[in-house]
Design a protein around this motif. Structure first.
Motif, PDB file in Angstrom:
ATOM      1  N   ALA A 220       0.871  -1.178   0.000  1.00  0.00           N
ATOM      2  CA  ALA A 220       0.000   0.000   0.000  1.00  0.00           C
ATOM      3  C   ALA A 220       0.900   1.217   0.000  1.00  0.00           C
ATOM      4  N   LEU A 221       0.728   2.094  -0.990  1.00  0.00           N
ATOM      5  CA  LEU A 221       1.628   3.230  -1.172  1.00  0.00           C
ATOM      6  C   LEU A 221       1.014   4.486  -0.574  1.00  0.00           C
ATOM      7  N   VAL A 222       1.784   5.180   0.242  1.00  0.00           N
ATOM      8  CA  VAL A 222       1.361   6.422   0.892  1.00  0.00           C
ATOM      9  C   VAL A 222       2.401   7.482   0.567  1.00  0.00           C
ATOM     10  N   THR A 223       1.970   8.632   0.077  1.00  0.00           N
ATOM     11  CA  THR A 223       2.923   9.701  -0.218  1.00  0.00           C
ATOM     12  C   THR A 223       3.454  10.311   1.077  1.00  0.00           C
ATOM     13  N   ALA A 224       4.671  10.838   0.993  1.00  0.00           N
ATOM     14  CA  ALA A 224       5.315  11.388   2.184  1.00  0.00           C
ATOM     15  C   ALA A 224       4.524  12.517   2.830  1.00  0.00           C
ATOM     16  N   PRO A 225       3.960  13.475   2.075  1.00  0.00           N
ATOM     17  CA  PRO A 225       3.174  14.526   2.744  1.00  0.00           C
ATOM     18  C   PRO A 225       1.977  13.971   3.521  1.00  0.00           C
ATOM     19  N   ALA A 226       1.283  12.988   2.936  1.00  0.00           N
ATOM     20  CA  ALA A 226       0.143  12.404   3.647  1.00  0.00           C
ATOM     21  C   ALA A 226       0.600  11.687   4.904  1.00  0.00           C
ATOM     22  N   ALA A 227       1.745  10.992   4.834  1.00  0.00           N
ATOM     23  CA  ALA A 227       2.260  10.304   6.015  1.00  0.00           C
ATOM     24  C   ALA A 227       2.641  11.292   7.114  1.00  0.00           C
ATOM     25  N   LEU A 228       3.272  12.413   6.728  1.00  0.00           N
ATOM     26  CA  LEU A 228       3.617  13.431   7.730  1.00  0.00           C
ATOM     27  C   LEU A 228       2.372  14.028   8.370  1.00  0.00           C
ATOM     28  N   ALA A 229       1.372  14.341   7.544  1.00  0.00           N
ATOM     29  CA  ALA A 229       0.138  14.911   8.087  1.00  0.00           C
ATOM     30  C   ALA A 229      -0.552  13.932   9.025  1.00  0.00           C
ATOM     31  N   ALA A 230      -0.553  12.646   8.651  1.00  0.00           N
ATOM     32  CA  ALA A 230      -1.185  11.642   9.509  1.00  0.00           C
ATOM     33  C   ALA A 230      -0.431  11.484  10.819  1.00  0.00           C
ATOM     34  N   TYR A 231       0.900  11.610  10.773  1.00  0.00           N
ATOM     35  CA  TYR A 231       1.676  11.473  12.007  1.00  0.00           C
ATOM     36  C   TYR A 231       1.356  12.600  12.987  1.00  0.00           C
ATOM     37  N   THR A 232       1.103  13.804  12.480  1.00  0.00           N
ATOM     38  CA  THR A 232       0.813  14.915  13.390  1.00  0.00           C
ATOM     39  C   THR A 232      -0.488  14.710  14.151  1.00  0.00           C
ATOM     40  N   THR A 233      -1.389  13.868  13.622  1.00  0.00           N
ATOM     41  CA  THR A 233      -2.625  13.590  14.370  1.00  0.00           C
ATOM     42  C   THR A 233      -2.316  12.850  15.657  1.00  0.00           C
ATOM     43  N   THR A 234      -1.233  12.051  15.666  1.00  0.00           N
ATOM     44  CA  THR A 234      -0.836  11.371  16.902  1.00  0.00           C
ATOM     45  C   THR A 234      -0.206  12.336  17.897  1.00  0.00           C
ATOM     46  N   LEU A 235       0.192  13.529  17.416  1.00  0.00           N
ATOM     47  CA  LEU A 235       0.747  14.551  18.300  1.00  0.00           C
ATOM     48  C   LEU A 235      -0.326  15.491  18.825  1.00  0.00           C
ATOM     49  N   GLY A 236      -1.572  15.278  18.413  1.00  0.00           N
ATOM     50  CA  GLY A 236      -2.669  16.119  18.869  1.00  0.00           C
ATOM     51  C   GLY A 236      -3.089  17.183  17.892  1.00  0.00           C
ATOM     52  N   LEU A 237      -2.453  17.258  16.711  1.00  0.00           N
ATOM     53  CA  LEU A 237      -2.840  18.249  15.711  1.00  0.00           C
ATOM     54  C   LEU A 237      -4.005  17.704  14.893  1.00  0.00           C
ATOM     55  N   THR A 238      -5.151  18.319  15.004  1.00  0.00           N
ATOM     56  CA  THR A 238      -6.335  17.852  14.286  1.00  0.00           C
ATOM     57  C   THR A 238      -6.768  18.913  13.280  1.00  0.00           C
ATOM     58  N   THR A 239      -7.204  18.454  12.122  1.00  0.00           N
ATOM     59  CA  THR A 239      -7.715  19.339  11.082  1.00  0.00           C
ATOM     60  C   THR A 239      -9.094  18.867  10.680  1.00  0.00           C
ATOM     61  N   PRO A 240     -10.053  19.770  10.576  1.00  0.00           N
ATOM     62  CA  PRO A 240     -11.407  19.361  10.195  1.00  0.00           C
ATOM     63  C   PRO A 240     -11.451  18.858   8.753  1.00  0.00           C
ATOM     64  N   GLU A 241     -12.484  18.113   8.448  1.00  0.00           N
ATOM     65  CA  GLU A 241     -12.627  17.589   7.094  1.00  0.00           C
ATOM     66  C   GLU A 241     -12.776  18.734   6.096  1.00  0.00           C
ATOM     67  N   ASN A 242     -12.145  18.559   4.944  1.00  0.00           N
ATOM     68  CA  ASN A 242     -12.104  19.536   3.844  1.00  0.00           C
ATOM     69  C   ASN A 242     -11.153  20.689   4.116  1.00  0.00           C
ATOM     70  N   ALA A 243     -10.491  20.718   5.282  1.00  0.00           N
ATOM     71  CA  ALA A 243      -9.472  21.736   5.535  1.00  0.00           C
ATOM     72  C   ALA A 243      -8.200  21.377   4.783  1.00  0.00           C
ATOM     73  N   CYS A 244      -7.322  22.379   4.600  1.00  0.00           N
ATOM     74  CA  CYS A 244      -6.096  22.182   3.829  1.00  0.00           C
ATOM     75  C   CYS A 244      -4.872  22.277   4.727  1.00  0.00           C
ATOM     76  N   VAL A 245      -3.830  21.545   4.337  1.00  0.00           N
ATOM     77  CA  VAL A 245      -2.580  21.489   5.090  1.00  0.00           C
ATOM     78  C   VAL A 245      -1.430  21.662   4.101  1.00  0.00           C
ATOM     79  N   LEU A 246      -0.466  22.513   4.441  1.00  0.00           N
ATOM     80  CA  LEU A 246       0.744  22.644   3.631  1.00  0.00           C
ATOM     81  C   LEU A 246       1.859  21.858   4.318  1.00  0.00           C
ATOM     82  N   VAL A 247       2.484  20.964   3.568  1.00  0.00           N
ATOM     83  CA  VAL A 247       3.527  20.092   4.098  1.00  0.00           C
ATOM     84  C   VAL A 247       4.819  20.363   3.350  1.00  0.00           C
ATOM     85  N   CYS A 248       5.909  20.560   4.096  1.00  0.00           N
ATOM     86  CA  CYS A 248       7.233  20.764   3.499  1.00  0.00           C
ATOM     87  C   CYS A 248       8.160  19.661   3.984  1.00  0.00           C
ATOM     88  N   GLN A 249       8.714  18.900   3.048  1.00  0.00           N
ATOM     89  CA  GLN A 249       9.704  17.879   3.382  1.00  0.00           C
ATOM     90  C   GLN A 249      11.046  18.338   2.825  1.00  0.00           C
TER      91      GLN A 249
END
Length: 645
Positions: free
Chosen positions: A145-174
């Motif tokens: 199962a392939l997951v892009t790096a930005p999606a993986a980073l965004a998903a990891y932040t949810t374990t840190l307590g960072l939550t984003t509502p549905e349809n909200a946008c996130v900018l990810v820099c790797q």
């Protein structure tokens, strides 16, 4: 070690390879060659041997005839058609990397990998994704199962307590892997949707930019890029590699301290750089950030007000990049610098996608062949052999042609009944994956795997119990005595296994479909253990039989001791699961059984094997329940304070 799903996640999108296994809800970071992360480089010997985890700085110590691939995943862009014979096949090289990592993961968690997740760069399209799937197949791993790096980073932040509502946008820099990448994601119900991505391009990577600045400072040259060109023209490749290695070390030191030394090639003396030097050297990259963010947001059709969060995986030592992103987006970035962040985040996305259970899934099925029944036939033959030997070697006492007593090995009869039930379980194991005949021609839809498991194991419970009962009745008829004591032994040993089969039939359809291959491998009866135990019991009984000469050498005790040793080995192999435990207990029980074997102890030795066989059935049922009800198992572990490890 409890069996269950072992989901391996490998991060191929960062500057170092990291891997995590999720097993029954517990995350286990994998040590690869004793390290939490390994360099992505691979050294290739002339004979084709591959050495994984080689740092670019270590290449100078490689023999001249060895090749070096810095990051195999980066080479998948080359077409697979008509590959250059002078260059290693990138798919084979990447397969070696995946195999190396998965072998360490399998060894560390003590079970095979059942699912694979791989984190990839966002720019990968169908070609490189297909090449990665081929590499996983060549490594003997499940389809990834392939997951892009930005999606993986965004998903990891949810374990840190960072939550984003549905349809909200996130900018990810790797920024830890060249070239740095900016991506805008939109949160959706099942994860993230990529809206736009853009790379920060430059003629050199960060280490080269910093090297140019250091050389320019040391030589009083005001043009860092020209100084870098002149420098690379006047020094050897080995000296250039040493300089870049020193730059990388200094960058990591500057994360925690204000100053760091850099070693320059002879005749220059070492210099000391600061964070300001890093900022000055990376200015060509930093100057791109405002325009890159503006173009990225335009491509994604969003404004800065639509950004719910900015997430940065920083480049070591380049602290100014985070400040530039904060100024361009007017939002304070969340910094993620954990070595396993992408591997863990990818697992967060893939493990939340629950698949069907066995009750609704269908495994591929093939026509039943005689070779498929080999295991069941062997176990059935063992059962009949023990039954016939027990009956034919019974010491019968008669009075006026009337049988008044029959001395027969009751534990051996019980073993025959237990093996009859084990034969039925071996047949039931085939039910989910084989047809009794060819492809059905009726319009009736094919039954699901869960339905086949339920029918097969219920039939095994009933059929095995009936067969064990017939064994007891047949023994009583053969010796012309009351069958009650024989029926108690044959049924008494078969009923616990029948109860286990019934519980499996009731709960196995709840097992997730992706865990069925693991469960099927776990439920396959061990033929070798059964044949070894049967041979041991047969030899023990033969050595104790008065009327049958069993050894032409005149040493019936040796035959019995050999049989006892075989039975001890089979008991150890049946009772234990890990290779280490078997290596320790099998020789010990074999020697112990051989030493204590006598006419008075042979029944106790056989009873020990029956207990081990019953424990095998109980353990199988327990593992099935844990797969079918993982939430209950996790709750029990939380209550008891234990973990899967």
């Amino acid at each position: 070690m409890v069996n269950g799903d072992a989901r391996l996640s490998i991060d191929l999108s960062s500057s170092a390879i990291a891997a995590t296994v999720s097993r029954q809800g517990t995350r286990v970071p994998i040590l690869i060659d004793g390290r939490l992360v390994i360099p992505p480089g691979v050294a290739i010997a002339p004979a084709g041997d591959l050495y994984v985890g080689v740092d670019a700085a270590a290449t100078r110590s490689l023999p001249a005839d060895h090749r070096f691939v810095n990051h195999p995943a980066d080479h998948l862009a080359s077409p697979a058609q008509a590959p250059d014979p002078a260059q290693p096949n990138p798919v084979d090289v990447l397969a070696a990397v995946l195999r190396h990592v998965s072998n360490h993961a399998t060894h560390q968690v003590g079970q095979p990998i059942t699912d694979l997740t791989v984190t990839i760069p966002p720019a990968w399209g169908p070609r490189r994704r297909a090449h990665l799937s081929k590499a996983a197949a060549r490594a003997g791993l499940p389809p990834p199962a392939l997951v892009t790096a930005p999606a993986a980073l965004a998903a990891y932040t949810t374990t840190l307590g960072l939550t984003t509502p549905e349809n909200a946008c996130v900018l990810v820099c790797q920024a830890d892997h060249h070239p740095p990448t900016l991506t805008v994601l939109q949160t959706v119900s099942d994860g993230y949707r990529e809206l736009a991505t853009q790379q920060l391009h430059g003629p050199h990577d960060l280490d080269d930019l910093i090297a140019g600045h250091v050389v320019a400072t040391a030589t009083a040259d005001h043009d860092p890029l020209q100084a870098l060109v002149d420098h690379t023209d006047t020094i050897t490749a080995e000296e250039h590699g040493l300089l870049l290695e020193s730059i990388r070390t200094a960058r990591h030191q500057l994360v925690q301290q204000e100053r760091a030394p850099v070693m320059l090639p002879t005749p220059h003396h070492p210099v000391v750089i600061t964070r300001d030097d890093i900022t000055t050297a990376t200015q060509p990259l930093l100057d791109q950030v405002p325009d890159a963010v503006a173009h990225l947001l335009d491509a994604a059709d969003v404004d800065t007000e639509h950004l719910a969060a900015v997430i940065v995986r920083p480049a070591p030592g380049v602290l100014a990049l985070t400040d530039r992103l904060a100024a361009a987006t007017r939002d304070t970035p969340t910094i993620v610098d954990h070595s396993h962040a992408l591997a863990d985040g990818a697992l967060t996305l893939t493990t939340h996608q629950t698949g069907p259970r066995a009750a609704a899934a269908q495994l591929p099925r093939v026509r039943l062949r005689i070779s498929d029944l080999t295991g069941a036939l062997l176990i059935g033959a063992c059962s009949l052999t023990l039954l016939l030997q027990a009956v034919l070697t019974a010491d019968i006492t008669t009075l006026f042609t009337r049988v008044v007593e029959a001395r027969i090995s009751l534990p051996q009869l019980g073993t025959a009944g237990a093996l009859a039930m084990l034969t039925a379980l071996a047949v039931a194991h085939l039910a989910p994956t084989t047809w009794l005949a060819g492809t059905p021609t009726t319009p009736t839809p094919e039954p699901t795997t869960g339905s086949l498991i339920r029918r097969g194991y219920l039939t095994a419970a009933v059929g095995g119990t009936i067969t064990a009962a017939l064994y007891g009745l047949a023994t009583g008829t053969a010796v012309e005595l009351d069958y009650t004591p024989y029926l108690k032994w044959t049924l008494g040993t078969a009923l616990p296994l029948a109860l286990c089969a019934t519980l499996i039939a009731a709960t196995a359809p709840r097992i997730p479909a992706d865990a069925l291959p693991t469960w099927l491998a776990m439920t396959r009866p061990a033929i070798t253990h059964t044949v070894t135990a049967t041979a041991g019991i047969f030899l023990m009984r033969a050595a104790l039989t008065i009327t049958t000469p069993v050894d032409l050498t005149g040493m019936p005790g040796l035959v019995g001791s050999c049989g006892a040793a075989l039975l001890g080995t089979a008991t150890a192999l049946t009772a234990t699961r890990t290779r280490l435990a078997r290596t320790i207990t099998a020789p010990g029980l074999a020697i112990g059984y051989a030493l204590v074997f006598t006419y008075n102890t042979n029944s106790a030795l056989i009873t020990g094997y029956l207990i081990a066989l019953t424990c095998w059935g109980i353990r199988l049922t327990s593992n099935t329940l844990q797969l079918a009800f993982p939430s209950v198992r996790s709750a029990l572990h939380r209550l008891t304070g234990h973990s899967d490890g």
